[in-house]
Scaffold this motif. Structure first.
Motif, mmCIF file in Angstrom:
data_model
loop_
_atom_site.group_PDB
_atom_site.id
_atom_site.type_symbol
_atom_site.label_atom_id
_atom_site.label_comp_id
_atom_site.label_asym_id
_atom_site.label_seq_id
_atom_site.Cartn_x
_atom_site.Cartn_y
_atom_site.Cartn_z
ATOM 1 N N GLU A 1 7.223 -1.924 1.793
ATOM 2 C CA GLU A 1 7.718 -0.374 1.544
ATOM 3 C C GLU A 1 9.191 -0.434 1.307
ATOM 4 O O GLU A 1 9.754 0.205 0.172
ATOM 5 N N LEU B 1 9.968 -1.932 -2.091
ATOM 6 C CA LEU B 1 9.630 -1.336 -3.115
ATOM 7 C C LEU B 1 10.392 0.049 -3.334
ATOM 8 O O LEU B 1 10.721 0.548 -4.411
ATOM 9 N N PHE C 1 3.447 -1.245 -10.900
ATOM 10 C CA PHE C 1 3.253 -0.196 -11.507
ATOM 11 C C PHE C 1 2.399 -0.168 -12.657
ATOM 12 O O PHE C 1 1.492 0.470 -12.878
ATOM 13 N N GLN D 1 0.650 5.492 -9.790
ATOM 14 C CA GLN D 1 1.799 5.382 -10.484
ATOM 15 C C GLN D 1 2.972 6.545 -10.292
ATOM 16 O O GLN D 1 3.870 6.346 -10.034
ATOM 17 N N MET E 1 3.974 6.349 -6.784
ATOM 18 C CA MET E 1 4.860 5.448 -6.822
ATOM 19 C C MET E 1 6.085 5.695 -7.109
ATOM 20 O O MET E 1 7.201 5.510 -6.512
ATOM 21 N N TYR F 1 8.671 5.967 -3.994
ATOM 22 C CA TYR F 1 9.258 4.756 -3.924
ATOM 23 C C TYR F 1 10.642 4.584 -4.857
ATOM 24 O O TYR F 1 11.655 3.960 -4.565
ATOM 25 N N ARG G 1 -0.382 4.769 -0.615
ATOM 26 C CA ARG G 1 0.853 3.985 -0.375
ATOM 27 C C ARG G 1 0.218 2.666 0.220
ATOM 28 O O ARG G 1 0.741 1.739 -0.457
ATOM 29 N N ILE H 1 -0.849 0.990 -3.229
ATOM 30 C CA ILE H 1 0.261 0.429 -3.799
ATOM 31 C C ILE H 1 0.915 -0.840 -3.041
ATOM 32 O O ILE H 1 1.325 -1.845 -3.942
#
Length: 145
Positions: free
Chosen positions: A9, A12, A80, A88, A91, A95, A124, A127
């Motif tokens: 994380e 990202l 992505f 998306q 994200m 992030y 999350r 992702i």
């Protein structure tokens, strides 16, 4: 949350930082600060490397930190691209577009995405799992070559 999840994380969320640092490293290699060589006569200096472009490209190619930052940035971009639209959007919100003092705050992001905090957590996780898969692909490709 596991340590690996937290580590991924952080990577990202530092996407824009990786892009900026990679660009700065590349520019510092391409245009290094050079002291004057004392050649004030106007002619060519004697000796030295005649193929500066090739040596610069080799330095860029062999810079491990630069390559690491570029690979992480590319893995984030591939992540992505592989995600469905709702992930998306999550994200980007959680992030990438991290502005203000509420940046990356789960409750604020969940409210902005109009979902529950637990749903955002599941997203999350998806992702981060995809990002980890992209990083593993890079490692596998590195080992094969």
């Amino acid at each position: 949350m596991s340590d690996k999840f937290k580590e991924l994380e952080v990577k990202l969320s530092k996407y824009k930082w990786y892009l900026k640092e990679a660009k700065q490293l590349e520019l510092s290699i391409r245009y290094p600060y050079q002291l004057a060589d004392g050649n004030v006569g106007g002619g060519k200096s004697s000796g030295g490397d005649n193929d500066k472009l090739l040596s610069t490209l080799i330095k860029i190619d062999e810079n491990e930190v630069l390559n690491k930052y570029v690979k992480i940035g590319q893995a984030i971009e591939r992540t992505f691209a592989e995600l469905p639209e709702h992930l998306q959007e999550a994200m980007m919100e959680f992030y990438i577009n991290r502005k203000g003092h509420y940046r990356g705050h789960p409750k604020r992001c969940a409210a902005k995405l109009n979902v529950d905090v637990s749903t955002l957590y599941r997203w999350r996780t998806e992702i981060v799992t995809e990002f980890d898969r992209q990083l593993q692909k890079d490692e596998k490709n590195k080992e094969e070559s």
